[in-house]
Design an enzyme around this catalytic site. Structure first.
Site, mmCIF file in Angstrom:
data_model
loop_
_atom_site.group_PDB
_atom_site.id
_atom_site.type_symbol
_atom_site.label_atom_id
_atom_site.label_comp_id
_atom_site.label_asym_id
_atom_site.label_seq_id
_atom_site.Cartn_x
_atom_site.Cartn_y
_atom_site.Cartn_z
ATOM 1 N N GLY A 56 0.821 -1.199 0.000
ATOM 2 C CA GLY A 56 0.000 0.000 0.000
ATOM 3 C C GLY A 56 0.858 1.253 0.000
ATOM 4 O O GLY A 56 1.958 1.276 0.561
ATOM 5 N N LYS A 107 5.627 -8.058 2.729
ATOM 6 C CA LYS A 107 5.323 -7.779 4.130
ATOM 7 C C LYS A 107 4.165 -8.651 4.574
ATOM 8 O O LYS A 107 3.225 -8.882 3.821
ATOM 9 C CB LYS A 107 4.964 -6.298 4.317
ATOM 10 C CG LYS A 107 6.059 -5.339 3.904
ATOM 11 C CD LYS A 107 5.701 -3.895 4.236
ATOM 12 C CE LYS A 107 4.427 -3.425 3.556
ATOM 13 N NZ LYS A 107 4.496 -3.486 2.075
ATOM 14 N N HIS A 219 -0.070 0.935 9.128
ATOM 15 C CA HIS A 219 -1.299 1.275 8.405
ATOM 16 C C HIS A 219 -2.226 2.100 9.288
ATOM 17 O O HIS A 219 -3.431 2.152 9.051
ATOM 18 C CB HIS A 219 -2.024 0.006 7.945
ATOM 19 C CG HIS A 219 -1.276 -0.764 6.915
ATOM 20 N ND1 HIS A 219 -0.442 -1.796 7.243
ATOM 21 C CD2 HIS A 219 -1.226 -0.639 5.570
ATOM 22 C CE1 HIS A 219 0.093 -2.293 6.132
ATOM 23 N NE2 HIS A 219 -0.369 -1.618 5.115
ATOM 24 N N GLY A 385 -10.340 0.577 8.344
ATOM 25 C CA GLY A 385 -11.172 1.600 7.736
ATOM 26 C C GLY A 385 -11.152 1.696 6.240
ATOM 27 O O GLY A 385 -11.691 2.658 5.679
ATOM 28 N N PRO A 527 -17.854 -6.159 8.012
ATOM 29 C CA PRO A 527 -18.465 -5.607 6.797
ATOM 30 C C PRO A 527 -18.391 -6.549 5.602
ATOM 31 O O PRO A 527 -19.285 -6.540 4.753
ATOM 32 C CB PRO A 527 -17.680 -4.314 6.555
ATOM 33 C CG PRO A 527 -16.393 -4.498 7.285
ATOM 34 C CD PRO A 527 -16.726 -5.340 8.472
ATOM 35 N N GLY A 528 -17.352 -7.382 5.527
ATOM 36 C CA GLY A 528 -17.270 -8.341 4.429
ATOM 37 C C GLY A 528 -18.370 -9.375 4.498
ATOM 38 O O GLY A 528 -18.995 -9.717 3.489
#
Length: 543
Positions: A56, A107, A219, A385, A527-528
């Site tokens: 990311g 990572k 993150h 988030g 949420p998934g």
């Protein structure tokens, strides 16, 4: 605590604009828009092992600044704090290969591990590959779950492996020394202020002026404990203790010591911390054979510092000292600037605007589109988030109603998840819709196609992610739906998926990034799993 105000044109173009400037500043690095990766523009045709990494965005100068002779050949940037997708990694791997194979340096985050693994599967008949998982964060050491996160040690593994490849070592030899370095590296990080994602109105977590967060992630994840601030000497002692214990370092050993700024720490602070690290290790009889002080692995604008220690022998030190042209590695001379370039990511062919209206998938996508803020809030409370952002990236571009056959629209949605979303959710939902598309293409009835596709998808998702029922993931909704579909009852499957999603409210995550916040995720529906239940409800209403 106020949110950081970024210099930008807009949050939507922040990453592309930054990459454009980065390429302009580094003449030996260029951008490949399809599927989206940075690469060494000066790479020749020498037959040696190539290195590919990525992750990311928001951690710069890792990984982009580590591209150069003696280090990485290519790096794949994902959205902010979201892993690159598998197609990016596969494209970079194909480009980098010169016949001696490609090593992936990854990572230990669920999305990174998953997408790099899928990429190796995609190129398995074309390129010899191997991989090194970097898992150095002692704050997340546990007997279960995804294990230690990959943090500051990543760049040292990239440097050692890059030098070994430049020497002409074979793929298995480069991988072996990379794994050895990773196994002998541990890190810990502390923050005085949380980071703010561009476009967000608040930092990732709140700290009062007299507090610090111990064991934070890169993150924006909160740490393992929150304490009152202490002076630098005491802080360093608290950080070095668990690292030394984890590595079982003893009197007479030597290490590479990295003191790294997480984004907003001043160089004076980093130098001060390094001085305390040296003094602390000296009291233990441990020698700092190589110092490294600076800002290399960041969490956007997080105000904090990480410490990494790597047990070092003569071979490791010789490779650490080998030359590199990577611009973010210390002591690289400045180069003249190049001209600006236009940075774009290739748009996938994923329109669903031709043919008959596909009612059930239109209803599903419309429901997700209308719930982005709610999904983001759920994931912010239970994870990092980014779930709502990833759903919007995958499905937000669709005009309602979606048009095409069930097979065509399912395949289009799969492409959107795999290419547009990235991260763990992009990869796993991409697998789900791809398997459903394959099943519907066989020409069976609706319920039978749904059942067969969901069953195959569940097997692949559990194999890729390692989750099972009770781990607080999408599997908690998908698995009971598959069981109910065995009886051919789509309505019962929808009800089972909804019950499974609601059950996650009382679970503690064991897989995925939500697992890093532990008990903080209890009381929040995953949420998934919720989105999976919406898919089966749309299917039940259709049938």
């Amino acid at each position: 605590m106020s949110a950081h105000d970024y210099i930008l044109n807009s949050p939507a173009t922040f990453l592309n604009d930054a990459l454009s400037g980065f390429v302009a500043a580094h003449r030996d690095i260029d951008w490949q828009p399809d599927p989206g990766f940075l690469y060494r523009a000066d790479r020749g045709d020498d037959r040696r092992v190539a290195l590919v990494s990525g992750g990311g965005s928001g951690h710069e100068p890792m990984h982009s600044g580590m591209i150069g002779a003696g280090m990485l050949d290519a790096a794949c940037p994902g959205l902010v704090f979201t892993s690159p997708n598998a197609l990016q990694v596969a494209g970079a791997t194909r480009w980098a290969d010169r016949g001696a194979g490609v090593l992936h340096i990854v990572k230990n985050y669920t999305g990174d591990v998953l997408n790099f693994r899928i990429a190796r599967h995609l190129v398995r008949d074309e390129v010899a590959t191997d991989h090194v998982i970097v898992d150095d964060d002692v704050a997340t050491a546990s007997e279960s779950g995804p294990g230690r996160r990959g943090t500051g040690a990543t760049i040292i593994v990239e440097k050692i492996c890059g030098a070994a490849a430049a020497e002409g070592r074979k793929l298995d030899e480069v991988a072996e020394i990379g794994r050895r370095v990773a196994a002998n590296a541990r890190s810990i990080a502390v923050a005085y202020q949380a980071c703010t994602v561009p476009g967000s109105s608040a930092p990732a977590f709140e700290l009062s002026a007299d507090e610090m967060e111990f064991g934070v992630g890169i993150h924006g994840e909160a740490g393992v404990r929150r304490t009152a601030k202490v002076d630098a000497r005491e802080l360093v002692n608290r950080m070095v203790d668990p690292i030394v214990d984890a590595l079982s370092l003893v009197h007479g050993e030597q290490v590479i010591a990295l003191v790294n700024g997480l984004g907003s720490a001043h160089q004076l602070e980093l130098d001060l911390v390094f001085g305390e690290v040296v003094a602390d290790l000296d009291r233990r009889g441990i020698t700092v054979a190589r110092p490294m002080v600076g800002t290399f692995v960041t969490a956007l604008d997080m105000d904090g510092v990480s410490i990494t220690l790597v047990r070092a022998d003569d071979d490791v030190l010789a490779l650490f000292d080998a030359p590199t042209t990577a611009p973010a590695w210390p002591y690289v001379p400045a180069r003249a600037a190049g001209g600006p370039v236009q940075v774009t990511f290739a748009e996938p062919d994923d329109a669903a605007d031709d043919g008959p209206e596909c009612g059930w998938l239109s209803a599903f996508v419309e429901r997700v589109q209308g719930s982005i803020d709610d999904l983001t809030d759920l994931d912010r409370r239970a994870g990092d988030g980014d779930f709502g952002v990833n759903m919007d990236a995958a499905l937000g571009h669709f005009a309602i109603p979606l048009r095409g056959s069930d097979t065509e629209v399912l395949d289009t949605i799969a492409t959107s998840f795999l290419v547009r979303a990235g991260g763990t959710s992009g990869a796993l939902f991409g697998v789900l819709f791809r398997q459903l598309a394959t099943s519907f293409a066989d020409g069976r009835g609706f319920d039978e196609s749904l059942s067969a596709g969901a069953q195959t998808a569940l097997a692949e998702i559990t194999d890729l992610g390692g989750a099972s029922v009770g781990d607080n993931t999408m599997v908690d909704a998908l698995s009971p739906a598959v069981d109910a579909l065995a009886d051919g009852d789509t309505g019962a499957a929808a009800a089972a998926a909804e019950r499974g999603a609601r059950s996650t409210e009382e679970l503690t995550a064991a897989k995925g990034r939500a697992s890093y916040v532990g008990e903080n995720a209890r009381g929040v529906i995953d949420p998934g799993a919720l989105v999976v239940s919406w898919l089966f409800r749309a299917a039940a209403d259709h049938s």
